[in-house]
Motif scaffolding. Structure first.
Motif, short mmCIF file in Angstrom:
data_model
loop_
_atom_site.label_atom_id
_atom_site.label_comp_id
_atom_site.label_asym_id
_atom_site.label_seq_id
_atom_site.Cartn_x
_atom_site.Cartn_y
_atom_site.Cartn_z
N LYS A 226 0.86 -1.18 0.00
CA LYS A 226 0.00 0.00 0.00
C LYS A 226 0.89 1.23 0.00
O LYS A 226 1.49 1.57 1.02
N VAL A 228 0.31 4.86 -1.48
CA VAL A 228 -0.39 5.89 -2.23
C VAL A 228 0.21 7.27 -1.97
O VAL A 228 0.08 8.16 -2.80
N ASN A 258 -1.80 -1.20 -3.96
CA ASN A 258 -2.63 0.00 -3.99
C ASN A 258 -1.69 1.19 -4.18
O ASN A 258 -0.96 1.55 -3.28
N GLU A 285 -4.76 -1.58 -7.69
CA GLU A 285 -5.70 -0.46 -7.59
C GLU A 285 -4.91 0.81 -7.83
O GLU A 285 -3.97 1.10 -7.11
#
Ligand SMILES: *[C@@H]1O[C@H](CO)[C@@H](O)[C@H](O)[C@H]1NC(C)=O
Ligand SMILES: *[C@@H]1O[C@H](CO)[C@@H](O)[C@H](O)[C@H]1NC(C)=O
Ligand SMILES: *[C@@H]1O[C@H](CO)[C@@H](O)[C@H](O)[C@H]1NC(C)=O
Ligand SMILES: *[C@@H]1O[C@H](CO)[C@@H](O)[C@H](O)[C@H]1NC(C)=O
Ligand SMILES: *[C@@H]1O[C@H](CO)[C@@H](O)[C@H](O)[C@H]1NC(C)=O
Ligand SMILES: *[C@@H]1O[C@H](CO)[C@@H](O)[C@H](O)[C@H]1NC(C)=O
Ligand SMILES: *[C@@H]1O[C@H](CO)[C@@H](O)[C@H](O)[C@H]1NC(C)=O
Ligand SMILES: *[C@@H]1O[C@H](CO)[C@@H](O)[C@H](O)[C@H]1NC(C)=O
Ligand SMILES: *[C@@H]1O[C@H](CO)[C@@H](O)[C@H](O)[C@H]1NC(C)=O
Length: 790
Positions: A226, A228, A258, A285
Motif C-alpha cells: 500500500k 499511495v 494499492n 488499484e
C-alpha cells in the motif's frame, strides 16, 4: 554365466524392483480422517489408530495435549489450521515418529517450544500472533524441511541464522499488523530458500526498509503493498532497487498493490533493469494522473510481463501513452487481463511479442488495425472483449505471418457472407466459441486450421459450400442448433468431434462409415428421437470403443416419444420386425398361409366342419330341451322315439341304431315291429309319432324313393310339424343328390336346405360323438318325464 546363475540374477533384479516400488510408495493405503468444521473444542478421541492423514482444521481447539495424538503412531500429515491454538510444544509429537507435515496456520500461536524436535518436511506457522520469528534451535536439525511458514511482528537476524544452512524450497513470512517499529533491514539476508513470499500487513502504508532480496531466492512474491503517498512510494522503490543486488532472482510477483499510475509505471521501469525474467502483478488499484515520461526499454532481462485485475480510479488518463508503453515493450510475452482497457496500439517497430493475452478487457474491432509489426506473434488471446465483426478480425491478422493460435471466444462476433475472408495462412488453432456466429462462418475459416472451437454459437447446419477443411482434426460445435452429425467427407482428417447439446434428433449412421479416423466423439445431451431410424446410430455408437465415445452411455437419452423420455439410448430396443415394413408384410403373409394350410389340413384330415356341426346341434338341443315347457312333455308318450326308414337300410338300423339306443334304456317305436295290423300305413305312422317324443327319419336315396311319399301327407296335415320341426330328427345315412329328390317333395327340400340333419360319419372314430349327440337329443328330458309318467 550358467543357467542357474542367470535365473538367480533375474530373481534378484525382480526383488530389487519390488523393493524400489515399495520405497516409492511407503504406504499404499493412506487412512484419511476428515474432522474439519465440526466445532470440536478438544481433539476427538475416536480417531482410528491407523490414521495417516488427519484434517482437524476449522474447529475450536485452544490447546493441544500430549495425549491428543500420542496413540496415532502412523500419523504423517496433520492439519490444524483455523483453530484458536495459542501455544505449541513440539514434544507432544514425540510418539508420532512418522509426522512430517504440520499445518498450524491461522491460529493464535504466540509461544513455541521445541524439545525434542520433529523432522518436518512441511511446517506452517504463518498467520499467527508471534512477536519474534518462531524459530527454535532445533529447527537447525530439520534437514528435510522444504516448506516453512512463519509469522512475526519483529524480524531479527539471529533466529534466521539457525536455519541458514538448510536448503528450503519455500518460505512464507507473514508480518503482523504491528510490524515496522524496530526493523532490522538485513534480517532476511541469510535465509536460504528458493522461493520467498512475504505478506505485509494489509492495512498499513508501506514504510518498510526490509531487504526482501534473500541472496538465494529465485522467486520472490510480495503481497499487500500500500503506497499511495509520495513517502511510501519512495520506501517501496528503494526496496525494489535492492533487488538488483540478487542476480539469481528470476520471478517477481506482486499481489494486492494499492498505488498511483505514476508509481505503477515507475515500478515497471525499476523491474525492467533487474535480473527478473518473469514479472507478474495482480490485483492492482490505481489512482491519480500519469506524467508522460519516456520509458527506457533497453538493457532488460525481462521476458514476460503479466498484469492482471486492474482497477483505475483515475478520472482523466493519457490512455495513448499507457497503451504505447505496453505495445512497444521489447519482451516476448505480455498479458494484460481484467483491466477494462479499451484499446491497444500497433507497435512502432517490428515487435518481439510471441504471446499476447488481452483477455477480459473492452477491446474493439479497431484493435491492431492495419498493423504490420506483429510478424513474430504466435499466440493472440482476445477472449472476453467487445469484438463484433469477424471480417475485421480476419483483416487484423493478415500480416501476422507467424500467428498459430487465435482465441476470440466470448465476444459478440458475427459474420456476413460475401466479405472477402482471407485469414493468415499460418493459423492452426482458432477459438471462436461463445459468439453469435451462424452457418456462414464455415465460408470464412483459415484453410490450414487443425483445431476449431465453435461451441456456443448459432450454427444450424454446415453449408455445402463451406471452406474445405482438410487439415481439421478437432472440431467443437457443442451448444449450437445442429440437426445432424457432420459426415467426414470434407473433413478428411477429423479425429475429435464434440457436438453435445445440439438439436440432433435422428443422427444418420453414415457418420460411422465416413469418419474412420475418430479418436474421440462426444454427442450426448441431444434430443434423440427414439424410433426405428435411430437403431443404426445406436448400433454404430455402441460398437465404438468407450475410449472413443467418451460420454456413452450416460449422456445419451431419448427425448421423444414421450413414453421413452429419459430412457438411455443404450436400453432402447426395437425389434427388426417393427421397423422393417417389407419384413412385416412378408411375415404376415407367411403366417396367413401357414394358418390357411393348417385349417385346410384339419378340415381334410379330421373333418372339422362335421365336428363343428355336431357340437352346434348338441348345443341347440340342450338349449331347446331346457326351454320346452313341462306340460308339453306330460303328454301321454310311450316311446322315446319313433324311427322310420327304408327297408334297404334296415340292416344299419338293426345292427347299429337300435343296439346303440336301446342299450341306454331308450324305448323305440319301429314301424315294422310295433305297427298295429289293420290300420293303414299312414294311420300307423301318425299313431306311432303321436306316442313318441321324437321322430327319427333315416334318410338315404332309398328312403326318399320308396318311403317319403307316405310321410308327405302326414307332413301336409300335421300341425305340429308346421309349428316347428324340433321333434323331428333327420339322420342322413347316405348323401342324397338334389336331383334325385322328386320336385314335388317341398318339405324334404326345405328340411335338407336347412341342413338340420345329423350326418352318419363314415369314419369309425366319429361314431361315439354321433351317438352321444343323438342320445342327447332324445333322452335327457325324457328321463325326467318318465319319472312323472310312470
Ligand atoms: C475436509 O472436509 C472439508 C469440508 O467439510 C473440506 O473443505 C476439506 O477440504 C476436507 N479436507 C481435505 C484434506 O480434503
Ligand atoms: C458449528 O457451529 C455453528 C454455529 O454454532 C453451526 O452453525 C454449525 O452448524 C455447527 N457445525 C457443526 C458441524 O456442528
Ligand atoms: C542436531 O543433531 C545433532 C546430531 O544429530 C545433535 O548433536 C545436536 O545436538 C542436534 N541439535 C539440536 C539443536 O537438537
Ligand atoms: C544445501 O545445498 C548445498 C549446495 O547444493 C549443499 O552443499 C548443502 O549440503 C545442502 N544442505 C543441506 C542441509 O542439505
Ligand atoms: C517463473 O515463473 C514462470 C512463469 O510463471 C514459470 O514458468 C517458471 O517456472 C518460474 N521460474 C522458477 C525458477 O520458478
Ligand atoms: C487503496 O487506497 C485508497 C486510498 O488510501 C483507499 O481508499 C482504498 O480503499 C485502498 N484499497 C485497498 C484495496 O486497500
Ligand atoms: C489468458 O489470461 C487469462 C487471465 O489471466 C488466463 O486465464 C488464460 O488462461 C490465458 N490464456 C492463455 C491461452 O494463456
Ligand atoms: C476456447 O475458449 C473457451 C473459453 O472462452 C475455453 O473454455 C475452451 O477450452 C477454448 N477451446 C480450446 C480448444 O482451447
Ligand atoms: C481477397 O483478398 C485477397 C488479399 O487480401 C486477394 O488475394 C483475393 O484475390 C481476394 N479475393 C476475392 C474473392 O476478392
Amino acid at each position: 554365466m550358467t543357467e542357474g546363475n542367470s535365473s538367480i540374477f533375474h530373481l534378484a533384479i525382480f526383488l530389487v524392483l519390488i523393493l524400489k516400488l515399495r520405497a516409492q510408495f511407503p504406504d499404499g493405503n493412506e487412512v484419511f480422517s476428515n474432522r474439519s468444521k465440526a466445532n470440536y473444542t478438544d481433539v476427538p478421541k475416536d480417531i482410528s489408530l491407523k490414521t495417516t492423514i488427519l484434517d482437524a482444521s476449522q474447529n475450536c481447539f485452544s490447546q493441544l495435549q500430549a495425549s491428543d495424538f500420542s496413540s496415532l503412531s502412523k500419523l504423517r500429515i496433520l492439519i490444524l489450521s483455523h483453530n484458536k491454538i495459542q501455544s505449541l510444544d513440539t514434544s507432544i509429537f514425540k510418539f508420532n515418529l512418522e509426522l512430517e507435515y504440520l499445518d498450524l496456520s491461522h491460529n493464535q500461536l504466540w509461544m513455541i517450544s521445541c524439545n525434542p524436535t520433529v523432522n518436518f518436511r512441511h511446517l506452517d506457522l504463518s498467520f499467527n500472533d508471534f512477536d519474534v520469528l518462531p524459530i527454535c534451535n532445533e529447527f537447525g536439525n530439520m534437514s528435510e524441511l522444504s516448506f516453512l511458514g512463519l509469522s512475526a511482528t519483529r524480524l531479527q537476524k539471529s533466529p534466521v541464522q539457525l536455519i541458514a544452512h538448510l536448503n528450503i524450497s519455500k518460505v512464507l513470512l507473514v508480518l503482523g499488523e504491528l510490524y515496522g517499529q524496530h526493523e532490522d533491514s538485513e534480517s532476511l539476508q541469510d535465509l536460504n530458500t528458493k522461493s520467498l513470499h512475504i505478506v505485509f500487513p494489509p492495512h498499513k502504508a508501506f514504510h518498510f526498509v526490509l531487504d526482501v532480496a534473500a541472496s538465494s531466492a529465485v522467486n520472490l512474491e510480495l503481497s499487500n503493498i500500500k503506497c499511495v503517498q509520495n513517502e511510501d512510494e519512495q520506501y517501496f522503490f528503494s526496496v525494489l532497487l535492492k533487488l538488483q543486488r540478487n542476480p539469481r532472482l528470476l520471478n517477481l510477483t506482486i499481489n494486492n498493490i494499492n498505488t498511483t499510475w505514476n508509481s505503477f509505471i515507475r515500478i515497471l521501469q525499476l523491474v525492467w533493469h533487474t535480473s527478473i525474467e518473469y514479472f507478474s502483478i495482480t490485483n492492482v488499484e490505481l489512482k491519480g494522473q500519469v506524467d508522460q515520461r519516456e520509458f527506457h526499454y533497453s538493457d532488460t532481462s525481462l521476458k514476460a510481463l503479466s498484469v492482471h485485475q486492474v482497477v483505475s480510479h483515475a478520472f482523466y488518463l493519457q490512455q495513448d501513452y499507457i497503451y504505447s508503453i505496453f505495445s512497444n515493450m521489447n519482451i516476448q510475452s505480455l498479458r494484460v487481463t481484467g483491466t477494462r482497457m479499451v484499446h491497444v496500439v500497433c507497435p512502432l517497430r517490428v515487435s518481439p511479442f510471441v504471446y499476447l493475452n488481452f483477455s477480459n478487457n473492452l477491446l474493439t474491432d479497431a484493435t491492431f488495425e492495419n498493423c504490420g509489426t506483429l510478424t513474430k506473434l504466435e499466440i493472440l488471446i482476445l477472449e472476453l472483449n467487445q469484438l463484433k465483426e469477424l471480417a475485421k478480425i480476419v483483416h487484423m491478422t493478415k500480416d501476422m505471418k507467424s500467428l498459430r493460435k487465435l482465441d476470440i471466444s466470448r465476444n459478440s462476433l458475427g459474420y456476413e457472407t460475401g466479405i472477402n475472408c482471407s485469414w493468415t495462412k499460418s493459423l492452426l488453432i482458432l477459438n471462436m466459441s461463445s459468439n453469435i456466429l451462424t452457418d456462414s462462418v464455415f465460408r470464412c475459416l483459415p484453410p490450414k486450421v487443425t483445431v476449431l472451437d465453435l461451441h456456443n454459437n448459432r450454427i444450424k447446419s454446415i453449408p455445402k459450400d463451406a471452406t474445405s477443411l482438410d487439415a481439421l482434426e478437432e472440431l467443437n460445435v457443442a451448444f449450437n442448433s445442429l440437426t445432424d452429425l457432420p459426415g467426414c467427407g470434407r473433413l478428411s482428417s477429423l479425429s475429435v468431434l464434440i457436438i453435445t447439446n445440439n438439436a440432433i434428433s435422428q443422427p444418420s449412421a453414415k457418420f460411422f462409415s465416413s469418419c474412420q479416423r475418430m479418436r474421440s466423439v462426444k454427442a450426448g445431451n441431444n434430443p434423440f428421437q427414439c424410433s426405428c431410424e435411430l437403431r443404426d446410430f445406436i448400433k454404430g455408437i455402441s460398437h465404438m470403443s468407450s475410449d472413443v465415445v467418451e460420454d456413452w452411455p450416460e449422456s445419451y437419452k431419448c427425448d421423444y416419444p414421450e413414453s421413452y423420455k429419459e430412457t438411455a439410448l443404450q436400453d432402447f430396443h426395437m425389434s427388426e420386425l417393427a421397423c422393417n415394413t417389407t419384413l412385416l408384410i412378408v411375415t404376415i403373409g407367411i403366417s396367413m398361409l401357414v394358418l390357411a394350410a393348417l385349417v385346410t389340413f384339419v378340415c381334410v384330415c379330421f373333418d372339422l366342419p362335421w365336428y363343428l356341426r355336431m357340437v352346434c346341434q348338441w348345443t341347440q338341443t340342450r338349449y331347446r330341451a331346457r326351454n320346452i315347457p313341462l306340460e308339453e312333455l306330460q303328454r301321454n308318450v310311450q316311446f322315446h322315439a319313433f324311427i322310420s326308414y327304408s327297408g334297404h337300410d334296415s340292416a344299419w338300423v338293426k345292427n347299429e341304431l337300435l343296439p346303440n339306443l336301446e342299450r341306454e334304456g331308450l324305448r323305440i317305436c319301429l314301424h315294422e315291429r310295433d305297427f298295429v295290423a289293420g290300420k293303414s300305413i299312414v294311420e300307423n305312422i301318425i299313431n306311432c309319432t303321436e306316442q313318441s317324443y321324437k321322430s327319427i327319419f333315416v334318410l338315404s336315396p332309398n328312403f326318399v324313393q320308396s318311403e317319403w311319399c307316405h310321410y308327405e301327407l302326414y307332413f301336409a296335415h300335421h300341425k305340429l310339424f308346421h309349428e316347428g320341426s324340433h321333434n323331428l330328427i333327420l339322420i342322413l345315412l347316405e348323401s342324397i343328390p338334389q336331383y334325385t329328390i322328386p320336385s314335388n317333395y317341398h318339405k324334404l327340400k326345405t328340411l335338407m336346405a336347412r341342413k338340420t340333419y345329423l350326418e352318419w360319419p363314415k369314419e369309425k372314430s366319429k361314431h361315439g360323438l354321433f351317438w352321444a349327440n343323438l342320445r342327447a337329443a332324445i333322452s335327457i328330458k325324457l328321463t325326467e318325464q318318465k319319472k312323472e309318467i310312470v
